[in-house]
Design an enzyme around this catalytic site. Structure first.
Site, PDB file in Angstrom:
ATOM      1  N   HIS A   7       0.832  -1.213   0.000  1.00  0.00           N
ATOM      2  CA  HIS A   7       0.000   0.000   0.000  1.00  0.00           C
ATOM      3  C   HIS A   7       0.864   1.260   0.000  1.00  0.00           C
ATOM      4  O   HIS A   7       2.061   1.233   0.322  1.00  0.00           O
ATOM      5  CB  HIS A   7      -0.906   0.012   1.233  1.00  0.00           C
ATOM      6  CG  HIS A   7      -0.146   0.010   2.525  1.00  0.00           C
ATOM      7  ND1 HIS A   7       0.416   1.140   3.064  1.00  0.00           N
ATOM      8  CD2 HIS A   7       0.175  -1.008   3.362  1.00  0.00           C
ATOM      9  CE1 HIS A   7       1.037   0.831   4.177  1.00  0.00           C
ATOM     10  NE2 HIS A   7       0.916  -0.468   4.389  1.00  0.00           N
ATOM     11  N   ASN A  13       3.458   5.477   8.672  1.00  0.00           N
ATOM     12  CA  ASN A  13       4.679   5.136   7.934  1.00  0.00           C
ATOM     13  C   ASN A  13       5.656   6.301   7.970  1.00  0.00           C
ATOM     14  O   ASN A  13       6.852   6.117   8.218  1.00  0.00           O
ATOM     15  CB  ASN A  13       4.362   4.829   6.465  1.00  0.00           C
ATOM     16  CG  ASN A  13       3.621   3.536   6.249  1.00  0.00           C
ATOM     17  OD1 ASN A  13       2.817   3.433   5.326  1.00  0.00           O
ATOM     18  ND2 ASN A  13       3.859   2.519   7.065  1.00  0.00           N
ATOM     19  N   GLU A  87      -2.234  -7.056   7.354  1.00  0.00           N
ATOM     20  CA  GLU A  87      -0.867  -7.081   7.873  1.00  0.00           C
ATOM     21  C   GLU A  87      -0.761  -7.941   9.135  1.00  0.00           C
ATOM     22  O   GLU A  87      -1.745  -8.150   9.862  1.00  0.00           O
ATOM     23  CB  GLU A  87      -0.412  -5.646   8.176  1.00  0.00           C
ATOM     24  CG  GLU A  87       1.011  -5.500   8.696  1.00  0.00           C
ATOM     25  CD  GLU A  87       2.086  -5.999   7.732  1.00  0.00           C
ATOM     26  OE1 GLU A  87       2.095  -7.217   7.449  1.00  0.00           O
ATOM     27  OE2 GLU A  87       2.920  -5.174   7.306  1.00  0.00           O
TER      28      GLU A  87
END
Length: 206
Positions: A7, A13, A87
């Protein structure tokens, strides 16, 4: 051919926080990364390299949005989500800066952590399910860095590195099993830094 795409970027992130099962949306950078990935995949199709026919994703909002943006660029349908592609769950480490998490849990054992073997089997099962559902068609799966690496390391028997946001890894299924062609857009030889033939592997039952 299946392309496993990580993604696009999220705010977590960008801040180097452990993300895992936390359902964090894309940020503006991540949305542009998804569009750029769609352009690259469209160029491959237009060059006759791969006949991408559909996009699917994990059920996480960041993966689904990435998939929808890629599908829009390609002009193909976004078909469905697969919860199996979510995830790996990092338990109490989620939301913690990555470096701090490594110090606090050097054995990768925070409360609620999904162990690596469970994640590996889940990823391989998800891969087999996509192959069955699309039966020889070229399809794009948008998922997550750790779960993609888990599947590809299991198939290749090699330690693989970091996957950048919105990068694609390609593999195909034949009569003898799975062949991994690229990791994060690089050939296995480039990724491993040594001569490496493409590796054909049988998937263990999930």
């Amino acid at each position: 051919m299946i392309a496993l795409v990580r993604h696009g970027e999220t705010d977590w992130n960008a801040a180097h926080l452990m993300q895992g099962s936390s359902d964090i949306p894309l940020n503006d950078t991540g949305r542009q990364q998804a569009r750029d990935a769609g352009d690259k995949l469209a160029a491959e199709r237009d060059a006759g390299e791969h006949a991408w026919s559909a996009v699917v994703s994990s059920s996480a909002i960041r993966a689904r949005e990435t998939g929808e943006l890629i599908a829009e660029k390609l002009g193909v349908p976004f078909i469905r989500v697969y919860p199996q592609w979510f995830e790996q769950h990092f338990g109490d480490a989620e939301g913690v800066p990555v470096e701090e998490a490594m110090r606090r849990w050097p054995n990768r054992d925070p409360e609620g952590f999904e162990n690596d073997e469970q994640a590996r089997l889940r990823a391989l099962g998800a891969l087999e399910q996509v192959a069955k559902d699309f039966d020889g068609r070229d399809v794009i799966v948008v998922a997550h860095g750790t779960i993609i690496r888990s599947a590809l390391m299991s198939l290749t028997g090699r330690e693989l590195g970091f996957l950048g946001n919105a990068t694609a890894s390609r593999l195909s299924q034949g009569a003898e099993g799975w062949t991994v062609h690229t990791f994060g857009g690089e050939t296995l030889e480039d990724e491993l830094g040594e001569p490496a033939a493409e590796i054909v592997a049988e998937v263990e039952p999930a």
